[in-house]
Design an enzyme around this catalytic site. Structure first.
Site, PDB file in Angstrom:
ATOM      1  N   CYS A 183      40.734  45.289  49.237  1.00  0.00           N
ATOM      2  CA  CYS A 183      39.573  44.500  48.813  1.00  0.00           C
ATOM      3  C   CYS A 183      39.684  43.062  49.282  1.00  0.00           C
ATOM      4  O   CYS A 183      40.775  42.478  49.286  1.00  0.00           O
ATOM      5  CB  CYS A 183      39.471  44.510  47.293  1.00  0.00           C
ATOM      6  SG  CYS A 183      38.981  46.081  46.616  1.00  0.00           S
TER       7      CYS A 183
ATOM      8  N   ARG B  68      37.756  54.206  45.951  1.00  0.00           N
ATOM      9  CA  ARG B  68      39.175  53.893  46.124  1.00  0.00           C
ATOM     10  C   ARG B  68      39.927  53.976  44.806  1.00  0.00           C
ATOM     11  O   ARG B  68      41.161  54.152  44.815  1.00  0.00           O
ATOM     12  CB  ARG B  68      39.355  52.479  46.704  1.00  0.00           C
ATOM     13  CG  ARG B  68      38.942  52.359  48.163  1.00  0.00           C
ATOM     14  CD  ARG B  68      39.413  51.046  48.748  1.00  0.00           C
ATOM     15  NE  ARG B  68      40.719  50.702  48.220  1.00  0.00           N
ATOM     16  CZ  ARG B  68      41.031  49.541  47.653  1.00  0.00           C
ATOM     17  NH1 ARG B  68      40.147  48.577  47.567  1.00  0.00           N
ATOM     18  NH2 ARG B  68      42.240  49.323  47.196  1.00  0.00           N
TER      19      ARG B  68
ATOM     20  N   ARG C 286      45.098  36.814  50.572  1.00  0.00           N
ATOM     21  CA  ARG C 286      46.101  37.679  49.939  1.00  0.00           C
ATOM     22  C   ARG C 286      47.348  37.692  50.823  1.00  0.00           C
ATOM     23  O   ARG C 286      47.609  38.645  51.542  1.00  0.00           O
ATOM     24  CB  ARG C 286      45.552  39.097  49.729  1.00  0.00           C
ATOM     25  CG  ARG C 286      44.360  39.117  48.801  1.00  0.00           C
ATOM     26  CD  ARG C 286      43.829  40.514  48.570  1.00  0.00           C
ATOM     27  NE  ARG C 286      44.623  41.255  47.589  1.00  0.00           N
ATOM     28  CZ  ARG C 286      44.299  42.461  47.139  1.00  0.00           C
ATOM     29  NH1 ARG C 286      43.231  43.073  47.596  1.00  0.00           N
ATOM     30  NH2 ARG C 286      45.052  43.070  46.243  1.00  0.00           N
TER      31      ARG C 286
ATOM     32  N   ASP D 232      42.230  42.699  37.316  1.00  0.00           N
ATOM     33  CA  ASP D 232      41.425  43.869  37.685  1.00  0.00           C
ATOM     34  C   ASP D 232      40.339  44.188  36.650  1.00  0.00           C
ATOM     35  O   ASP D 232      39.456  45.000  36.915  1.00  0.00           O
ATOM     36  CB  ASP D 232      42.326  45.096  37.886  1.00  0.00           C
ATOM     37  CG  ASP D 232      43.163  44.974  39.151  1.00  0.00           C
ATOM     38  OD1 ASP D 232      42.874  44.092  39.973  1.00  0.00           O
ATOM     39  OD2 ASP D 232      44.114  45.763  39.314  1.00  0.00           O
TER      40      ASP D 232
ATOM     41  N   LYS E 155      46.336  54.405  39.641  1.00  0.00           N
ATOM     42  CA  LYS E 155      46.209  54.154  41.086  1.00  0.00           C
ATOM     43  C   LYS E 155      47.359  53.272  41.586  1.00  0.00           C
ATOM     44  O   LYS E 155      47.989  53.584  42.600  1.00  0.00           O
ATOM     45  CB  LYS E 155      44.866  53.471  41.355  1.00  0.00           C
ATOM     46  CG  LYS E 155      44.769  52.756  42.686  1.00  0.00           C
ATOM     47  CD  LYS E 155      43.449  52.011  42.796  1.00  0.00           C
ATOM     48  CE  LYS E 155      43.423  51.008  43.923  1.00  0.00           C
ATOM     49  NZ  LYS E 155      44.265  49.813  43.700  1.00  0.00           N
ATOM     50  N   ASN E 156      47.599  52.173  40.890  1.00  0.00           N
ATOM     51  CA  ASN E 156      48.580  51.221  41.418  1.00  0.00           C
ATOM     52  C   ASN E 156      50.016  51.745  41.348  1.00  0.00           C
ATOM     53  O   ASN E 156      50.896  51.242  42.043  1.00  0.00           O
ATOM     54  CB  ASN E 156      48.457  49.866  40.715  1.00  0.00           C
ATOM     55  CG  ASN E 156      47.206  49.121  41.175  1.00  0.00           C
ATOM     56  OD1 ASN E 156      46.537  49.539  42.125  1.00  0.00           O
ATOM     57  ND2 ASN E 156      46.877  48.032  40.492  1.00  0.00           N
TER      58      ASN E 156
END
Ligand code: UD1
Length: 427
Positions: free
Chosen positions: A116, A398, A121, A306, A22-23
């Protein structure tokens, strides 16, 4: 709203195939916009973040073909446009459009990102990098306008005060077509950064040192189309490894790069699980009782934030006390109250979860407040012998491709129910 119904207590067994990262995906897609030709990205995970990026690209006028697990992106006809909120807000990684559009047009007007809620952040390091390269940055009503003062960014030496994945990739994107050399010091070393640098280099960029803490980018005039296959998702893989251990299961996690999972492998072995690493797969064999341990998250190659929430679930099952400290995000603990509802004994102290392990978990109605809190909770549901109803699936969607299908293949008794359908809509 959809929910997962998990009748837990069954050891997971069998083989699970891990999807593309995903990242990486959310950075590779905007990177592809820089080419003067089509870029094909393969092994794309079918997850919501990728779907949102797909919609964003179309909105911006890129030519996109999205089939199965590949996407062909041709950004040649794109025009610079204001991208305010809407879809931008649904995605943390929409901030990569700043770097990509700056490199492509010398300007970006894009809303602040969502994602999220893990506590503050900030994006100051991204901005600091762009400014060092000669950009003017203005934040008006949540829309960032970033403009290269001389029409094109200039190479610069940039020291990141904190190790940031997003800032490292964003500066790399912006620098790939800048005038001169950019040096990123104290760069993040995550495998996804190497993946993005690999794509850019295959497009004709000149990036050296990705994967170390000093990255050197010599800007080039043009980038060309190419094909690229995304690396496996180490966080998805880690989630299944932890789930295997938590259910006393025996799971072969295939299509992984074992080196990317070393910090987790070490921790699983420390608590007493059996982990075998092969070329491109890892086998995890659980047991019915584990030792307690402490875990501290840190940038790669340290233990990933994560996986902090998922491993917390596992440690609630271990005998004795464990402390899980998140050095990256101070408030990534919204799973803790939900785990308590399921009978776990743990509390938050500062940036740590302090766990009194060994309690027997029970099924409960729980809600995922963010993506990896969701992972922590479905693992808890799989590990308890009762029935768990898990809501908040929009967060889990997601990041986990075909979660229900993959868990069912491993023998889990899990279904997705909702108003519209009774089975997972995941493709
Ligand atoms: C990425 C990952 C996310 C992961 C995180 C940390 C993506 C799309 N997301 O997020 O899954 O949890 O890395 O491994 O790749 N920070 C600042 N100022 C900034 C940028 C970051 O203070 O300008 C801080 C953050 O608040 C955080 C730390 O630096 O405490 C690391 O954040 P960063 O690596 O940037 O996270 P993301 O790239 O957003």
């Amino acid at each position: 709203m959809d929910k997962l119904i998990i009748n837990g207590g069954k050891p997971l067994a069998g083989t699970v195939t891990i999807s593309g990262a995903k990242n990486s995906a959310v950075a590779l897609i905007p990177a592809a916009l820089l080419a003067d030709g089509p870029v094909v990205i393969e092994n794309l995970p079918r997850i919501q973040d990728v779907d949102i990026y797909h919609e964003l690209l179309r909105e911006m006028g890129a030519d996109v073909l999205f089939e199965e697990d590949w996407m062909e992106i041709d950004g040649r006809l794109m025009k610079l446009m204001l991208m305010p909120n809407g879809r931008i807000k649904k995605l943390r990684a929409s901030y990569y459009l700043w770097g990509a559009l700056l490199a492509k047009f010398g300007e970006a007007q894009v809303g602040l990102p969502g994602g999220c809620d893990l506590g503050p952040r900030p994006v100051d390091l991204h901005i600091k990098g762009f400014e060092a390269m000669g950009a003017e940055v203005e934040n008006k009503n949540g829309v960032m306008t970033i403009r290269a003062k001389r029409g094109r960014l200039q190479g610069a030496r940039i020291y990141l005060d904190l190790v940031s994945v997003g800032a490292t990739i964003n500066i790399m994107l912006a620098a790939s077509k800048a005038d001169g050399v950019t040096i990123i010091e104290n760069a993040a070393r995550e495998p996804e950064i190497v993946d993005v640098a690999t794509l850019l280099n295959n497009m004709g960029a000149n990036i050296k040192g990705a994967g170390t803490d000093v990255i050197r980018v010599q800007g080039v005039e043009r980038l060309r189309g190419c094909r690229h296959t995304i690396i496996p998702d180490r966080i998805e893989a880690g989630t299944y490894m932890i789930a295997a251990a938590a259910t006393n299961g025996n799971v072969l996690v295939e299509n992984v790069i074992p080196k990317h999972l070393e910090s987790l492998t070490a921790k699983l072995r420390e608590i007493g699980a059996q982990v075998m690493e092969m070329d491109d797969c890892i086998q995890v064999m659980g047991r019915d009782s584990y030792r307690s341990i402490d875990v501290k998250t840190s940038p790669y190659p340290g233990f990933p934030t994560d996986l902090q929430q998922p491993i917390t679930t596992l440690l609630t099952l271990a005998k004795g006390s464990s402390i899980v400290t998140d050095n990256i995000y101070s408030s990534r603990f919204r799973h803790v109250d939900e785990l308590r509802r399921m009978g776990a004994t743990l509390k938050v102290e500062g940036r740590s979860a302090v766990i009194e392990g060994g309690s027997k978990l029970n099924g409960a109605k729980v809600v995922a407040s963010d993506l990896r809190a969701g992972a922590a909770l479905f693992i808890a549901g799989l590990a308890t012998s009762g029935t768990t109803e898990l809501e908040g699936l929009e967060h889990i969607d997601r990041g986990y491709e075909n979660l229900v299908g993959k868990l069912q293949t491993l023998g889990a008794d899990v279904i997705r129910v909702g108003l519209q359908h009774t089975e997972s809509p995941q493709r």
